[in-house]
Scaffold this motif. Sequence first.
Motif, PDB file in Angstrom:
ATOM      1  N   HIS A  36      -2.109  -3.288  51.490  1.00  0.00           N
ATOM      2  CA  HIS A  36      -1.966  -1.897  51.030  1.00  0.00           C
ATOM      3  C   HIS A  36      -3.231  -1.096  51.308  1.00  0.00           C
ATOM      4  CE1 HIS A  36       1.940  -1.883  49.162  1.00  0.00           C
ATOM      5  NE2 HIS A  36       1.679  -3.038  48.600  1.00  0.00           N
ATOM      6  N   CYS A  37      -4.334  -1.813  51.487  1.00  0.00           N
ATOM      7  CA  CYS A  37      -5.619  -1.146  51.696  1.00  0.00           C
ATOM      8  C   CYS A  37      -6.089  -1.166  53.140  1.00  0.00           C
ATOM      9  CB  CYS A  37      -6.686  -1.807  50.830  1.00  0.00           C
ATOM     10  SG  CYS A  37      -6.357  -1.700  49.065  1.00  0.00           S
ATOM     11  N   PHE A  38      -5.724  -2.201  53.881  1.00  0.00           N
ATOM     12  CA  PHE A  38      -6.195  -2.362  55.251  1.00  0.00           C
ATOM     13  C   PHE A  38      -5.048  -2.774  56.161  1.00  0.00           C
ATOM     14  CE2 PHE A  38      -9.778  -3.663  52.536  1.00  0.00           C
ATOM     15  CZ  PHE A  38     -10.770  -2.824  52.996  1.00  0.00           C
ATOM     16  N   ALA A  39      -5.116  -2.320  57.405  1.00  0.00           N
ATOM     17  CA  ALA A  39      -4.188  -2.847  58.408  1.00  0.00           C
ATOM     18  C   ALA A  39      -4.569  -4.303  58.625  1.00  0.00           C
ATOM     19  CB  ALA A  39      -4.321  -2.057  59.702  1.00  0.00           C
ATOM     20  N   GLY A  40      -3.604  -5.144  58.925  1.00  0.00           N
ATOM     21  CA  GLY A  40      -3.939  -6.548  59.105  1.00  0.00           C
ATOM     22  C   GLY A  40      -2.952  -7.277  59.980  1.00  0.00           C
ATOM     23  N   THR A  41      -3.358  -8.468  60.370  1.00  0.00           N
ATOM     24  CA  THR A  41      -2.496  -9.320  61.177  1.00  0.00           C
ATOM     25  C   THR A  41      -1.505 -10.036  60.273  1.00  0.00           C
ATOM     26  OG1 THR A  41      -3.965 -11.219  60.943  1.00  0.00           O
ATOM     27  CG2 THR A  41      -4.336  -9.770  62.841  1.00  0.00           C
ATOM     28  N   GLU A  42      -0.559 -10.687  60.897  1.00  0.00           N
ATOM     29  CA  GLU A  42       0.381 -11.509  60.141  1.00  0.00           C
ATOM     30  C   GLU A  42      -0.399 -12.648  59.489  1.00  0.00           C
ATOM     31  OE1 GLU A  42       3.940 -12.328  58.512  1.00  0.00           O
ATOM     32  OE2 GLU A  42       3.558 -10.658  59.875  1.00  0.00           O
ATOM     33  N   GLN A  43      -0.096 -12.924  58.241  1.00  0.00           N
ATOM     34  CA  GLN A  43      -0.798 -14.001  57.544  1.00  0.00           C
ATOM     35  C   GLN A  43      -0.352 -15.365  58.053  1.00  0.00           C
ATOM     36  OE1 GLN A  43       0.578 -12.627  53.822  1.00  0.00           O
ATOM     37  NE2 GLN A  43       2.124 -14.201  53.592  1.00  0.00           N
ATOM     38  N   ARG A  44      -1.263 -16.325  57.968  1.00  0.00           N
ATOM     39  CA  ARG A  44      -0.987 -17.703  58.342  1.00  0.00           C
ATOM     40  C   ARG A  44      -1.284 -18.558  57.124  1.00  0.00           C
ATOM     41  NH1 ARG A  44      -4.332 -14.648  60.921  1.00  0.00           N
ATOM     42  NH2 ARG A  44      -6.168 -15.928  60.705  1.00  0.00           N
ATOM     43  N   SER A  45      -0.336 -19.390  56.709  1.00  0.00           N
ATOM     44  CA  SER A  45      -0.591 -20.218  55.535  1.00  0.00           C
ATOM     45  C   SER A  45      -0.584 -21.689  55.894  1.00  0.00           C
ATOM     46  CB  SER A  45       0.413 -19.920  54.423  1.00  0.00           C
ATOM     47  OG  SER A  45       1.707 -20.286  54.821  1.00  0.00           O
ATOM     48  N   TYR A  46      -1.381 -22.434  55.150  1.00  0.00           N
ATOM     49  CA  TYR A  46      -1.561 -23.861  55.376  1.00  0.00           C
ATOM     50  C   TYR A  46      -1.628 -24.548  54.014  1.00  0.00           C
ATOM     51  CZ  TYR A  46      -3.459 -21.749  59.620  1.00  0.00           C
ATOM     52  OH  TYR A  46      -3.635 -20.976  60.740  1.00  0.00           O
ATOM     53  N   PRO A  47      -1.236 -25.803  53.949  1.00  0.00           N
ATOM     54  CA  PRO A  47      -1.454 -26.532  52.686  1.00  0.00           C
ATOM     55  C   PRO A  47      -2.953 -26.788  52.516  1.00  0.00           C
ATOM     56  CG  PRO A  47      -0.445 -27.962  54.342  1.00  0.00           C
ATOM     57  CD  PRO A  47      -0.538 -26.599  54.940  1.00  0.00           C
ATOM     58  N   ASP A  48      -3.460 -26.659  51.301  1.00  0.00           N
ATOM     59  CA  ASP A  48      -4.867 -26.926  51.029  1.00  0.00           C
ATOM     60  C   ASP A  48      -5.042 -28.426  50.799  1.00  0.00           C
ATOM     61  OD1 ASP A  48      -7.562 -25.760  50.412  1.00  0.00           O
ATOM     62  OD2 ASP A  48      -7.201 -26.880  48.557  1.00  0.00           O
ATOM     63  N   PRO A  49      -6.077 -29.038  51.380  1.00  0.00           N
ATOM     64  CA  PRO A  49      -6.267 -30.483  51.214  1.00  0.00           C
ATOM     65  C   PRO A  49      -6.333 -30.919  49.747  1.00  0.00           C
ATOM     66  CG  PRO A  49      -7.785 -29.626  52.856  1.00  0.00           C
ATOM     67  CD  PRO A  49      -7.095 -28.452  52.240  1.00  0.00           C
ATOM     68  N   GLY A  50      -6.824 -30.054  48.860  1.00  0.00           N
ATOM     69  CA  GLY A  50      -6.916 -30.391  47.435  1.00  0.00           C
ATOM     70  C   GLY A  50      -5.670 -30.011  46.662  1.00  0.00           C
ATOM     71  N   GLY A  51      -4.614 -29.617  47.352  1.00  0.00           N
ATOM     72  CA  GLY A  51      -3.411 -29.102  46.699  1.00  0.00           C
ATOM     73  C   GLY A  51      -3.422 -27.596  46.774  1.00  0.00           C
ATOM     74  N   GLY A  52      -2.310 -26.977  46.561  1.00  0.00           N
ATOM     75  CA  GLY A  52      -2.233 -25.532  46.610  1.00  0.00           C
ATOM     76  C   GLY A  52      -2.008 -25.017  48.020  1.00  0.00           C
ATOM     77  N   THR A  53      -2.345 -23.753  48.227  1.00  0.00           N
ATOM     78  CA  THR A  53      -2.090 -23.057  49.492  1.00  0.00           C
ATOM     79  C   THR A  53      -3.341 -22.363  49.979  1.00  0.00           C
ATOM     80  OG1 THR A  53       0.212 -22.650  48.904  1.00  0.00           O
ATOM     81  CG2 THR A  53      -0.736 -21.187  50.545  1.00  0.00           C
ATOM     82  N   ARG A  54      -3.527 -22.385  51.271  1.00  0.00           N
ATOM     83  CA  ARG A  54      -4.624 -21.673  51.931  1.00  0.00           C
ATOM     84  C   ARG A  54      -3.964 -20.637  52.842  1.00  0.00           C
ATOM     85  NH1 ARG A  54     -10.147 -23.458  53.072  1.00  0.00           N
ATOM     86  NH2 ARG A  54      -9.769 -25.254  51.760  1.00  0.00           N
ATOM     87  N   LEU A  55      -4.289 -19.370  52.669  1.00  0.00           N
ATOM     88  CA  LEU A  55      -3.690 -18.302  53.464  1.00  0.00           C
ATOM     89  C   LEU A  55      -4.799 -17.575  54.212  1.00  0.00           C
ATOM     90  CD1 LEU A  55      -0.806 -16.130  52.345  1.00  0.00           C
ATOM     91  CD2 LEU A  55      -2.769 -15.013  53.339  1.00  0.00           C
ATOM     92  N   HIS A  56      -4.609 -17.334  55.502  1.00  0.00           N
ATOM     93  CA  HIS A  56      -5.605 -16.656  56.341  1.00  0.00           C
ATOM     94  C   HIS A  56      -4.984 -15.387  56.913  1.00  0.00           C
ATOM     95  CE1 HIS A  56      -7.591 -20.792  57.383  1.00  0.00           C
ATOM     96  NE2 HIS A  56      -7.477 -20.592  56.095  1.00  0.00           N
TER      97      HIS A  56
END
Length: 88
Positions: A36-56
């Motif tokens: 909503h604040c910045f133009a951006g690329t499509e997000q890429r998500s990955y599983p986090d090694p410690g559990g959870g989600t990592r989104l770039h």
Amino acid sequence: MNCNEIESLPSSGHAEVRIIAQTPDTARAVAEVLRHCFAGTEQRSYPDPGGGTRLHLTVDTATPAGPACSWLAASRPPVGAGTHSDEI
């Protein structure tokens, strides 16, 4: 990223954002606010090694929109302003 990988810097006016959250929905909510604040690329998500989600995602800080535009303008120090007494 391991020690043998070299991550390149984003192009001028862009920032790489990494979001680490317990759930994919939480990570997506934070990414939505950034979009909503910045133009951006499509997000890429990955599983986090410690559990959870990592989104770039990559955001374009050169052309902020909406709330970021006014916040960035207000947060920039005036020209010639030094550090404050409570800053190192």
